[in-house]
Design an enzyme around this catalytic site. Structure first.
Site, PDB file in Angstrom:
ATOM      1  N   SER A 101       0.830  -1.215   0.000  1.00 14.61           N
ATOM      2  CA  SER A 101       0.000   0.000   0.000  1.00 14.61           C
ATOM      3  C   SER A 101       0.859   1.257   0.000  1.00 14.61           C
ATOM      4  O   SER A 101       0.331   2.366  -0.025  1.00 14.61           O
ATOM      5  CB  SER A 101      -0.951   0.002   1.204  1.00 14.61           C
ATOM      6  OG  SER A 101      -0.219  -0.053   2.418  1.00 14.61           O
ATOM      7  N   HIS A 157     -39.804  22.080 -13.590  1.00 13.12           N
ATOM      8  CA  HIS A 157     -39.937  21.106 -14.693  1.00 13.12           C
ATOM      9  C   HIS A 157     -39.280  21.627 -15.978  1.00 13.12           C
ATOM     10  O   HIS A 157     -39.712  21.297 -17.075  1.00 13.12           O
ATOM     11  CB  HIS A 157     -41.406  20.785 -14.996  1.00 13.12           C
ATOM     12  CG  HIS A 157     -42.223  20.486 -13.780  1.00 13.12           C
ATOM     13  ND1 HIS A 157     -42.394  19.201 -13.299  1.00 13.12           N
ATOM     14  CD2 HIS A 157     -42.890  21.304 -12.925  1.00 13.12           C
ATOM     15  CE1 HIS A 157     -43.150  19.243 -12.211  1.00 13.12           C
ATOM     16  NE2 HIS A 157     -43.462  20.513 -11.954  1.00 13.12           N
ATOM     17  N   SER A 165     -12.766  23.233 -29.467  1.00 13.84           N
ATOM     18  CA  SER A 165     -12.801  21.928 -30.117  1.00 13.84           C
ATOM     19  C   SER A 165     -11.574  21.810 -31.004  1.00 13.84           C
ATOM     20  O   SER A 165     -11.133  22.791 -31.595  1.00 13.84           O
ATOM     21  CB  SER A 165     -14.073  21.811 -30.951  1.00 13.84           C
ATOM     22  OG  SER A 165     -13.890  20.868 -31.979  1.00 13.84           O
ATOM     23  N   LYS A 224     -16.198  26.593 -31.694  1.00 12.23           N
ATOM     24  CA  LYS A 224     -16.691  26.056 -30.425  1.00 12.23           C
ATOM     25  C   LYS A 224     -16.021  26.646 -29.193  1.00 12.23           C
ATOM     26  O   LYS A 224     -14.822  26.873 -29.162  1.00 12.23           O
ATOM     27  CB  LYS A 224     -16.480  24.538 -30.389  1.00 12.23           C
ATOM     28  CG  LYS A 224     -17.325  23.813 -31.395  1.00 12.23           C
ATOM     29  CD  LYS A 224     -18.681  23.469 -30.847  1.00 12.23           C
ATOM     30  CE  LYS A 224     -18.607  22.114 -30.206  1.00 12.23           C
ATOM     31  NZ  LYS A 224     -19.832  21.730 -29.582  1.00 12.23           N
ATOM     32  N   GLU A 237     -19.067  20.569 -17.301  1.00  9.08           N
ATOM     33  CA  GLU A 237     -19.350  19.164 -17.608  1.00  9.08           C
ATOM     34  C   GLU A 237     -18.524  18.238 -16.713  1.00  9.08           C
ATOM     35  O   GLU A 237     -19.000  17.205 -16.252  1.00  9.08           O
ATOM     36  CB  GLU A 237     -19.093  18.891 -19.092  1.00  9.08           C
ATOM     37  CG  GLU A 237     -20.122  19.598 -19.966  1.00  9.08           C
ATOM     38  CD  GLU A 237     -19.730  19.669 -21.431  1.00  9.08           C
ATOM     39  OE1 GLU A 237     -18.877  18.887 -21.876  1.00  9.08           O
ATOM     40  OE2 GLU A 237     -20.282  20.545 -22.133  1.00  9.08           O
ATOM     41  N   GLN A 271      -7.599  -1.997   4.209  1.00  8.64           N
ATOM     42  CA  GLN A 271      -6.596  -1.251   3.450  1.00  8.64           C
ATOM     43  C   GLN A 271      -7.232  -0.610   2.203  1.00  8.64           C
ATOM     44  O   GLN A 271      -6.675   0.332   1.639  1.00  8.64           O
ATOM     45  CB  GLN A 271      -5.447  -2.186   3.054  1.00  8.64           C
ATOM     46  CG  GLN A 271      -4.308  -1.502   2.322  1.00  8.64           C
ATOM     47  CD  GLN A 271      -3.056  -2.361   2.272  1.00  8.64           C
ATOM     48  OE1 GLN A 271      -2.373  -2.527   3.268  1.00  8.64           O
ATOM     49  NE2 GLN A 271      -2.766  -2.944   1.117  1.00  8.64           N
ATOM     50  N   LYS A 324      -8.101   3.477   1.594  1.00 10.54           N
ATOM     51  CA  LYS A 324      -7.266   4.632   1.267  1.00 10.54           C
ATOM     52  C   LYS A 324      -7.422   5.170  -0.138  1.00 10.54           C
ATOM     53  O   LYS A 324      -7.500   6.387  -0.328  1.00 10.54           O
ATOM     54  CB  LYS A 324      -5.806   4.305   1.557  1.00 10.54           C
ATOM     55  CG  LYS A 324      -5.579   4.288   3.048  1.00 10.54           C
ATOM     56  CD  LYS A 324      -4.241   3.797   3.443  1.00 10.54           C
ATOM     57  CE  LYS A 324      -4.338   3.254   4.837  1.00 10.54           C
ATOM     58  NZ  LYS A 324      -5.188   2.016   4.930  1.00 10.54           N
TER      59      LYS A 324
HETATM   60  N1  ARG Z   1      -1.350  -1.025   5.339  1.00  9.58           N
HETATM   61  C1  ARG Z   1      -2.286  -1.484   6.297  1.00  9.58           C
HETATM   62  C2  ARG Z   1      -3.644  -0.793   6.094  1.00  9.58           C
HETATM   63  O1  ARG Z   1      -3.680   0.158   5.403  1.00  9.58           O
HETATM   64  C3  ARG Z   1      -1.801  -1.208   7.661  1.00  9.58           C
HETATM   65  C4  ARG Z   1      -2.328  -2.121   8.701  1.00  9.58           C
HETATM   66  C5  ARG Z   1      -1.793  -3.498   8.500  1.00  9.58           C
HETATM   67  N2  ARG Z   1      -2.144  -4.354   9.564  1.00  9.58           N
HETATM   68  C6  ARG Z   1      -1.990  -5.658   9.503  1.00  9.58           C
HETATM   69  N3  ARG Z   1      -2.309  -6.340  10.521  1.00  9.58           N
HETATM   70  N4  ARG Z   1      -1.522  -6.213   8.422  1.00  9.58           N
HETATM   71  O2  ARG Z   1      -4.635  -1.180   6.608  1.00  9.58           O
END
Ligand code: ARG
Length: 459
Positions: free
Chosen positions: A25, A158, A277, A283, A290, A322, A325
């Protein structure tokens, strides 16, 4: 040389490289480097207070963490294989810099309470930034409304011409929705601003950590109630994403109105928010609008998708989390962009007086014609019918409603007087009669502007 995994103790086999990538991640959570380090600094102080490390070790940890911070800030932090997320990357680097003491930092802490803390710190900052962007947008809208306070335009229901309104009233109609969005965003902070750190992996902290100290250090307003819940509570993210979905829905409605008004030339869009355009030289497209309209789909998708991720998860932490995010970060970025663009659009918008006036037609005063009779004591249901008959008569003659004479109208009802022309066929008078709070009369709109400004200024 293979890099050692921070959790590698019980593992003998190698991780499939595809799994390595799947699990990683850091590519997206690296943006939390500053809050991750802030959390670790507070934690180093807390475990010292709990007697787990000495003051000298605490200072070693703190100075090491500052060095890691400087590397991120100067963009010299080198990511290594095995840095699976921002937490492991920072700890690995800390230990490289200060040696074995680095290994004491994580005592009693889990990445589960760590990540929950980081995301809250991160979102708290971003929420405040979004609040100020929304405030700026609202200021821009109230300025525009004030600048063109008396300007008249056609109001629609309307998508049919309905009644005359003031342009400023239309602007404030969108400001009213965005003010609610601002209030919701402000309200969310109390649920974001809760400290999970000190919950351990799930069961709690075994070394007598002072969570109240951690709360103060990190500026949280409260401490989480239950450790099992604290490590998996992502309600605040679901709430934020839902907020963003609704806010982008509102902005898509702003955009749609403006696309229509731009098409009918009632408003002019600045070149700064239009594009041409590649093929058709004539244009000038309202691309900004949009895109604003289109971004709602993206935000709605993020909110729905993340709720689906949460649905049916067992207690407590699971790696599914995870997945919070990417939608969160993408949505934050989207919100920063759409709020700035909308502010720019309103700051440069030019209402076109002639084109706005051209949309006003006497038929939009048919209700006023009925209300004229109401003022003479005729029941509204009856007057509605009589005004309808007048509309029909004008239509049959192929003339505008306002060209019916007092005589024509008197034939429909004896209460019509010579003053009809002056009282009814005036858009300005029609608008000024709507002087109840919330209405389109000048004083009512001014009060709406004042109300929004006073909320925003008091924030
Ligand atoms: N990268 C993980 C997350 O975003 C961190 C927590 C990981 N915890 C674990 N027990 N593997 O959730």
């Amino acid at each position: 040389m293979a890099t050692k995994k921070l959790w590698g103790g019980r593992f003998s086999g190698k991780v499939d490289p595809i799994m390595e990538k799947f699990n990683n991640s850091l590519v997206f959570d690296r943006r939390m480097w500053a809050v991750d380090l802030a959390g670790s600094m507070a934690y180093a102080k807390a475990i010292c207070l709990a007697g787990i490390i000495s003051e000298a070790e605490r200072d070693e940890l703190l100075s090491g963490l500052l060095k890691v911070k400087a590397e991120w800030a100067e963009d010299t932090f080198v990511v290594k294989d095995g840095d699976e997320d921002i937490h492991t990357a920072n700890e690995r680097r800390l230990t490289e810099i200060i040696g074995p003491t680095g290994g004491k930092l994580h005592t009693g802490r889990s990445r589960n309470d760590q990540v929950a803390t980081d995301v809250r710190l991160y979102l708290r900052e971003e929420t405040r930034r979004l609040q100020s962007l929304l405030v700026e947008l609202l200021h821009t809208m109230t300025s525009l409304a004030r600048e063109h306070l008396p300007l008249l335009m056609a109001g629609f229901t309307h998508l049919q011409p309905a009644q005359p309104i003031r342009f400023s009233h239309w602007v404030m109609s969108h400001a009213a929705a965005l003010l609610r969005d601002l209030q919701r965003l402000v309200d969310q902070e109390q649920r974001i601003n809760v400290l999970p750190l000190g919950s351990g992996a799930l069961a709690g902290h075994a070394f007598g950590i002072d969570r109240e100290f951690l709360r103060q250090e990190l500026g949280f307003a409260g401490v989480s109630l239950n450790s099992l819940d604290a490590v998996c509570d992502r309600d605040f993210i679901a709430e934020f994403l839902s907020w963003a979905a609704l806010t982008t829905v509102h902005l898509s409605q702003v955009a749609e109105d403006l696309i229509i008004y731009n098409y009918t030339k009632q408003v002019g869009l600045s070149d700064a928010y239009s594009t041409g355009s590649s093929l058709m030289p004539q244009k000038k497209n309202p691309d900004a609008l949009e895109l604003l309209r289109g971004k709602a789909g993206r935000a709605l998708g993020a909110a729905t998708g993340f709720l689906a991720t949460l649905k049916g998860l067992p207690r407590s932490y699971n790696k599914d989390l995870q997945e919070d995010k990417e939608p969160l970060f993408d949505t934050i970025d989207t919100m920063v962009a759409v709020l700035q663009i909308t502010t720019g659009v309103f700051a440069t918008l030019t209402p076109n007086k002639e084109a706005l006036a051209a949309q006003l037609v006497p038929e939009m005063l048919a209700t006023d014609l009925a209300e004229y009779l109401v003022r003479k004591g005729v029941p509204f249901r009856e007057t509605h019918h009589i005004s309808g008959a007048a509309v029909k008569l004008a239509e049959e003659r192929g003339v505008p409603l306002s060209s019916l004479t007092a005589g024509d109208l008197q034939a429909l009802h004896p209460c019509f007087g010579e003053d009809v022309a002056e009282e009814v066929w005036s858009y300005e008078k029609s608008v000024e009669r709507k002087n109840a709070p919330g209405g389109t009369a000048m004083a009512s709109v001014r009060a709406q502007i004042d109300a929004v400004e006073s909320y925003v200024t008091a924030l």
